[in-house]
Write a protein that holds these residues in place. Structure first.
Motif, PDB file in Angstrom:
ATOM      1  N   PRO A 132       0.176  -1.025   0.121  1.00 48.73           N
ATOM      2  CA  PRO A 132       0.284  -0.168   0.027  1.00 48.73           C
ATOM      3  C   PRO A 132       0.542   1.431   0.222  1.00 48.73           C
ATOM      4  O   PRO A 132       0.502   2.133  -0.580  1.00 48.73           O
ATOM      5  CB  PRO A 132      -0.657   0.009   1.352  1.00 48.73           C
ATOM      6  CG  PRO A 132      -0.628  -1.376   1.605  1.00 48.73           C
ATOM      7  CD  PRO A 132       0.365  -2.448   1.035  1.00 48.73           C
ATOM      8  N   CYS A 190      -3.353  -4.160  -5.682  1.00 49.99           N
ATOM      9  CA  CYS A 190      -2.035  -4.227  -4.347  1.00 49.99           C
ATOM     10  C   CYS A 190      -1.873  -5.582  -3.619  1.00 49.99           C
ATOM     11  O   CYS A 190      -2.810  -6.352  -2.900  1.00 49.99           O
ATOM     12  CB  CYS A 190      -2.759  -2.766  -3.321  1.00 49.99           C
ATOM     13  SG  CYS A 190      -1.293  -2.554  -1.958  1.00 49.99           S
ATOM     14  N   THR A 207      -6.233  -1.504   3.715  1.00 50.82           N
ATOM     15  CA  THR A 207      -6.141  -1.250   2.255  1.00 50.82           C
ATOM     16  C   THR A 207      -7.442  -0.919   1.102  1.00 50.82           C
ATOM     17  O   THR A 207      -7.525  -0.599   0.605  1.00 50.82           O
ATOM     18  CB  THR A 207      -5.278  -2.156   1.843  1.00 50.82           C
ATOM     19  OG1 THR A 207      -3.586  -2.309   2.700  1.00 50.82           O
ATOM     20  CG2 THR A 207      -4.421  -2.474  -0.069  1.00 50.82           C
TER      21      THR A 207
END
Length: 218
Positions: A89, A109, A121
């Protein structure tokens, strides 16, 4: 709910170093069954020219398979890839993320090692969360944290997740039965004696498990 709502898809990761005959193997993989996405993920020290990768991107996109590039937004742009896979992240600030996504890029991610970080996230609007480490040796079994986090996330959250599978059939099937949206595969495909047969086999497994999961809620 439709069949596709229960059906996990393959997320095919390239080898860390591309062999000389890779374009031929790659074309065979693309023609062997459903692949949801391809991730170009090479060793950091690998010297690969854009001209070497561009035909791979085009070959996948011609089959309606999205292509992501690991960790390099500039290379993704030069290749006209569909998106970028960021290693954590912190690897991409929010302004750059917003700019890329507004430009139509898929942004996924990785680097998520706890439920707390997964939740944080997920709130950032990434297109998918990736559980697992592509820079480590792929083991036979699922990494315990990868399996635990991905199965928890798949049952609880709407943002799609990708889980990096161990190489065994049991590891793969566990993730599919748990309902993860994508299962990342690498060595079990590129190291197979017949990679086209392996991809067909994996897709048959995914079809079977999807029907089983659909029947359970009927």
């Amino acid at each position: 709910m439709a069949f596709q709502d229960f059906r996990t898809r393959l997320f095919l990761i390239t080898p860390r170093a591309l062999p000389e005959n890779f374009a031929e193997s790659f074309a065979g993989a693309l023609s062997s069954g459903d692949i949801g996405c391809v991730l170009i993920d090479l060793e950091p020290e690998a010297i690969v020219q854009t001209d070497d990768l561009a035909p791979l991107v085009k070959a996948a996109q011609d089959k309606d398979v999205a292509v992501l590039v690991a960790g390099d937004t500039q290379l993704a742009g030069r290749l006209s890839a569909d998106g970028v896979h960021v290693p954590s992240p912190k690897s991409l600030d929010r302004d750059d993320q917003d700019r890329l996504q507004k430009g139509g890029m898929i942004i996924g991610c990785a680097g998520i090692n706890s439920r707390h970080l997964a939740l944080e996230t997920g709130e950032r609007g990434f297109d998918y969360l990736f559980f697992g480490r592509t820079d480590r040796t792929q083991e036979t079994d699922n990494h315990p944290k990868t399996e635990t986090l991905s199965l928890w996330w798949a049952q609880m959250m709407a943002v799609p997740c990708v889980a990096f599978s161990g190489t065994s059939d049991e590891a793969f099937q566990t993730l599919a039965r748990g309902g993860v949206e994508f299962i990342a595969v690498r060595n079990e495909v590129w190291g197979a004696d017949d990679l086209t047969a392996k991809i067909a086999e994996l897709n048959t497994t995914l079809d079977t498990i999807a029907r089983q999961r659909m029947a359970e809620v009927a």
